[in-house]
Design a protein around this motif. Structure first.
Motif, PDB file in Angstrom:
ATOM      1  N   GLU A  19      27.636  33.903  35.868  1.00 38.44           N
ATOM      2  CA  GLU A  19      27.383  34.747  37.038  1.00 38.44           C
ATOM      3  C   GLU A  19      28.318  35.962  37.086  1.00 38.44           C
ATOM      4  OE1 GLU A  19      27.681  32.261  40.499  1.00 38.44           O
ATOM      5  OE2 GLU A  19      26.450  30.688  39.572  1.00 38.44           O
ATOM      6  N   TYR A  20      29.435  35.903  36.367  1.00 38.05           N
ATOM      7  CA  TYR A  20      30.418  36.983  36.376  1.00 38.05           C
ATOM      8  C   TYR A  20      30.262  37.939  35.196  1.00 38.05           C
ATOM      9  CZ  TYR A  20      32.937  34.501  40.040  1.00 38.05           C
ATOM     10  OH  TYR A  20      33.285  33.888  41.220  1.00 38.05           O
ATOM     11  N   LEU A  21      29.591  37.484  34.157  1.00 37.43           N
ATOM     12  CA  LEU A  21      29.495  38.296  32.948  1.00 37.43           C
ATOM     13  C   LEU A  21      28.710  39.579  33.188  1.00 37.43           C
ATOM     14  CD1 LEU A  21      28.829  35.616  30.184  1.00 37.43           C
ATOM     15  CD2 LEU A  21      30.936  36.879  30.606  1.00 37.43           C
ATOM     16  N   ALA A  22      29.246  40.663  32.657  1.00 38.72           N
ATOM     17  CA  ALA A  22      28.565  41.956  32.684  1.00 38.72           C
ATOM     18  C   ALA A  22      28.406  42.375  31.235  1.00 38.72           C
ATOM     19  CB  ALA A  22      29.380  42.970  33.470  1.00 38.72           C
ATOM     20  N   GLY A  23      27.221  42.106  30.672  1.00 41.28           N
ATOM     21  CA  GLY A  23      27.011  42.433  29.261  1.00 41.28           C
ATOM     22  C   GLY A  23      27.896  41.603  28.353  1.00 41.28           C
ATOM     23  N   ASP A  24      28.102  40.335  28.657  1.00 40.64           N
ATOM     24  CA  ASP A  24      28.889  39.391  27.872  1.00 40.64           C
ATOM     25  C   ASP A  24      30.389  39.722  27.875  1.00 40.64           C
ATOM     26  OD1 ASP A  24      28.831  36.942  26.550  1.00 40.64           O
ATOM     27  OD2 ASP A  24      28.784  37.867  24.561  1.00 40.64           O
ATOM     28  N   GLU A  25      30.844  40.373  28.947  1.00 43.55           N
ATOM     29  CA  GLU A  25      32.269  40.661  29.044  1.00 43.55           C
ATOM     30  C   GLU A  25      32.739  40.608  30.495  1.00 43.55           C
ATOM     31  OE1 GLU A  25      32.373  44.438  27.027  1.00 43.55           O
ATOM     32  OE2 GLU A  25      32.369  45.522  28.927  1.00 43.55           O
ATOM     33  N   PHE A  26      34.034  40.454  30.646  1.00 43.11           N
ATOM     34  CA  PHE A  26      34.692  40.482  31.950  1.00 43.11           C
ATOM     35  C   PHE A  26      36.142  40.887  31.728  1.00 43.11           C
ATOM     36  CE2 PHE A  26      34.856  36.010  30.560  1.00 43.11           C
ATOM     37  CZ  PHE A  26      36.220  35.759  30.582  1.00 43.11           C
ATOM     38  N   VAL A  27      36.878  41.045  32.819  1.00 45.68           N
ATOM     39  CA  VAL A  27      38.294  41.416  32.736  1.00 45.68           C
ATOM     40  C   VAL A  27      39.128  40.301  33.358  1.00 45.68           C
ATOM     41  CG1 VAL A  27      40.063  43.036  33.565  1.00 45.68           C
ATOM     42  CG2 VAL A  27      37.846  43.896  32.791  1.00 45.68           C
ATOM     43  N   LEU A  28      40.173  39.898  32.649  1.00 44.51           N
ATOM     44  CA  LEU A  28      41.184  38.999  33.226  1.00 44.51           C
ATOM     45  C   LEU A  28      42.368  39.869  33.626  1.00 44.51           C
ATOM     46  CD1 LEU A  28      41.448  35.784  31.026  1.00 44.51           C
ATOM     47  CD2 LEU A  28      40.728  35.956  33.388  1.00 44.51           C
ATOM     48  N   GLU A  29      42.854  39.644  34.827  1.00 45.66           N
ATOM     49  CA  GLU A  29      43.990  40.409  35.309  1.00 45.66           C
ATOM     50  C   GLU A  29      45.061  39.438  35.799  1.00 45.66           C
ATOM     51  OE1 GLU A  29      44.795  44.121  38.296  1.00 45.66           O
ATOM     52  OE2 GLU A  29      43.387  42.593  38.976  1.00 45.66           O
ATOM     53  N   ALA A  30      46.291  39.692  35.381  1.00 46.87           N
ATOM     54  CA  ALA A  30      47.422  38.893  35.854  1.00 46.87           C
ATOM     55  C   ALA A  30      48.339  39.801  36.648  1.00 46.87           C
ATOM     56  CB  ALA A  30      48.181  38.287  34.681  1.00 46.87           C
ATOM     57  N   GLU A  31      48.720  39.342  37.828  1.00 46.39           N
ATOM     58  CA  GLU A  31      49.725  40.038  38.624  1.00 46.39           C
ATOM     59  C   GLU A  31      50.924  39.092  38.700  1.00 46.39           C
ATOM     60  OE1 GLU A  31      49.960  41.130  43.187  1.00 46.39           O
ATOM     61  OE2 GLU A  31      48.447  42.334  42.123  1.00 46.39           O
ATOM     62  N   VAL A  32      52.039  39.515  38.134  1.00 40.44           N
ATOM     63  CA  VAL A  32      53.217  38.657  38.002  1.00 40.44           C
ATOM     64  C   VAL A  32      54.397  39.273  38.750  1.00 40.44           C
ATOM     65  CG1 VAL A  32      54.826  37.585  36.370  1.00 40.44           C
ATOM     66  CG2 VAL A  32      52.420  37.889  35.737  1.00 40.44           C
ATOM     67  N   GLN A  33      55.102  38.430  39.494  1.00 42.42           N
ATOM     68  CA  GLN A  33      56.282  38.863  40.224  1.00 42.42           C
ATOM     69  C   GLN A  33      57.409  37.875  39.921  1.00 42.42           C
ATOM     70  OE1 GLN A  33      55.819  38.835  44.507  1.00 42.42           O
ATOM     71  NE2 GLN A  33      57.278  40.504  44.725  1.00 42.42           N
ATOM     72  N   VAL A  34      58.465  38.353  39.265  1.00 44.12           N
ATOM     73  CA  VAL A  34      59.611  37.514  38.930  1.00 44.12           C
ATOM     74  C   VAL A  34      60.563  37.499  40.121  1.00 44.12           C
ATOM     75  CG1 VAL A  34      61.593  37.201  37.407  1.00 44.12           C
ATOM     76  CG2 VAL A  34      59.390  37.905  36.464  1.00 44.12           C
ATOM     77  N   LEU A  35      60.841  36.294  40.638  1.00 44.61           N
ATOM     78  CA  LEU A  35      61.700  36.147  41.815  1.00 44.61           C
ATOM     79  C   LEU A  35      63.166  35.914  41.453  1.00 44.61           C
ATOM     80  CD1 LEU A  35      59.351  33.897  43.958  1.00 44.61           C
ATOM     81  CD2 LEU A  35      59.522  36.374  43.935  1.00 44.61           C
ATOM     82  N   GLY A  36      63.401  35.286  40.293  1.00 46.38           N
ATOM     83  CA  GLY A  36      64.768  35.013  39.897  1.00 46.38           C
ATOM     84  C   GLY A  36      64.852  34.327  38.555  1.00 46.38           C
ATOM     85  N   THR A  37      66.069  34.242  38.028  1.00 51.72           N
ATOM     86  CA  THR A  37      66.307  33.572  36.751  1.00 51.72           C
ATOM     87  C   THR A  37      67.535  32.673  36.867  1.00 51.72           C
ATOM     88  OG1 THR A  37      67.639  35.413  35.947  1.00 51.72           O
ATOM     89  CG2 THR A  37      65.319  35.423  35.337  1.00 51.72           C
ATOM     90  N   VAL A  38      67.558  31.657  36.034  1.00 49.44           N
ATOM     91  CA  VAL A  38      68.709  30.767  35.936  1.00 49.44           C
ATOM     92  C   VAL A  38      69.101  30.714  34.464  1.00 49.44           C
ATOM     93  CG1 VAL A  38      69.509  28.384  36.134  1.00 49.44           C
ATOM     94  CG2 VAL A  38      68.065  29.341  37.913  1.00 49.44           C
ATOM     95  N   ARG A  39      70.392  30.926  34.214  1.00 49.64           N
ATOM     96  CA  ARG A  39      70.893  30.815  32.845  1.00 49.64           C
ATOM     97  C   ARG A  39      72.095  29.878  32.850  1.00 49.64           C
ATOM     98  NH1 ARG A  39      75.512  33.574  32.460  1.00 49.64           N
ATOM     99  NH2 ARG A  39      75.871  35.282  33.902  1.00 49.64           N
ATOM    100  N   LYS A  40      72.333  29.268  31.694  1.00 50.82           N
ATOM    101  CA  LYS A  40      73.472  28.368  31.566  1.00 50.82           C
ATOM    102  C   LYS A  40      74.755  29.167  31.474  1.00 50.82           C
ATOM    103  CE  LYS A  40      70.885  24.737  29.277  1.00 50.82           C
ATOM    104  NZ  LYS A  40      70.661  23.996  28.055  1.00 50.82           N
ATOM    105  N   LEU A  41      75.804  28.642  32.078  1.00 47.22           N
ATOM    106  CA  LEU A  41      77.108  29.264  31.948  1.00 47.22           C
ATOM    107  C   LEU A  41      77.739  28.836  30.628  1.00 47.22           C
ATOM    108  CD1 LEU A  41      78.543  28.819  35.554  1.00 47.22           C
ATOM    109  CD2 LEU A  41      77.707  30.905  34.504  1.00 47.22           C
ATOM    110  N   PRO A  42      78.528  29.719  30.028  1.00 40.55           N
ATOM    111  CA  PRO A  42      79.150  29.348  28.731  1.00 40.55           C
ATOM    112  C   PRO A  42      80.158  28.231  28.899  1.00 40.55           C
ATOM    113  CG  PRO A  42      79.825  31.561  29.437  1.00 40.55           C
ATOM    114  CD  PRO A  42      78.856  31.044  30.449  1.00 40.55           C
TER     115      PRO A  42
END
Length: 182
Positions: free
Chosen positions: A159-182
């Motif tokens: 039902e979504y195909l337009a001529g056997d194609e579509f678009v995938l879109e990702a919207e990504v938002q990075v909130l934070g990171t954790v790293r190990k201390l030496p």
């Protein structure tokens, strides 16, 4: 964690200098200490939160969908100083084979960091038709991909195909990171 340790008021000065207590003899005293070294097995981590996380959008055009057999990967894109890509399983992942399309967001080359991100993945088809799912996840270690094994039933994809194609879109938002201390 502390370079020095002690008791600020070990005993009253009057008690210390009183000769009958035996602490001070001929204006001399001896102090001793026993030190026990315990090997710490604790692991330290540093959490860095993004002050103003900005969402990043990435569009991926899927052509000739009906002929796709194997998993496909989008180009790498950057969000929150980390590299990402989308994984499309056009015939479903191992648990949804020939039932649904599966879509995953993959963290690329993060080392040993843990990355907290929120995301929205959209399938955009003909006549402005859109199907989307939203989530959030700690991407880390062996869990560097997360998404939707049952993103959309294969029968509904038509039902979504337009001529056997579509678009995938990702919207990504990075909130934070954790790293190990030496």
């Amino acid at each position: 964690m502390k370079p020095k340790w002690g008791i600020p008021r070990f005993m009253p000065l009057k008690t210390f200098i009183n000769p009958s207590n035996g602490y001070l003899v001929d204006d001399t005293c001896v102090f001793g200490v026993e030190v026990y070294v315990i090997k710490s097995l604790g692991l330290g981590e540093c959490l860095t939160l993004e002050a103003c996380p900005q969402p990043v959008s990435h569009k991926w055009k899927i052509s000739n969908f009906s002929t796709l057999g194997n998993d496909r990967y989008s180009d790498v894109f950057t969000a929150g100083n980390h590299n990402w890509r989308l994984q499309l399983c056009p015939r479903g992942d191992q648990h949804n084979i020939y039932k649904n399309i599966s879509v995953f967001l993959c963290l690329v080359d993060s080392g040993d960091q843990k990355v907290k991100a929120t995301y929205t993945i959209r399938l955009k088809g003909r006549a402005g038709r859109t199907h989307q799912m939203t989530g959030g996840y700690w991407f880390s270690g062996p869990n560097k991909k997360w998404g939707m094994p049952s993103f959309l039933p294969l029968t509904t994809v038509q039902e979504y195909l337009a001529g056997d194609e579509f678009v995938l879109e990702a919207e990504v938002q990075v909130l934070g990171t954790v790293r190990k201390l030496p």
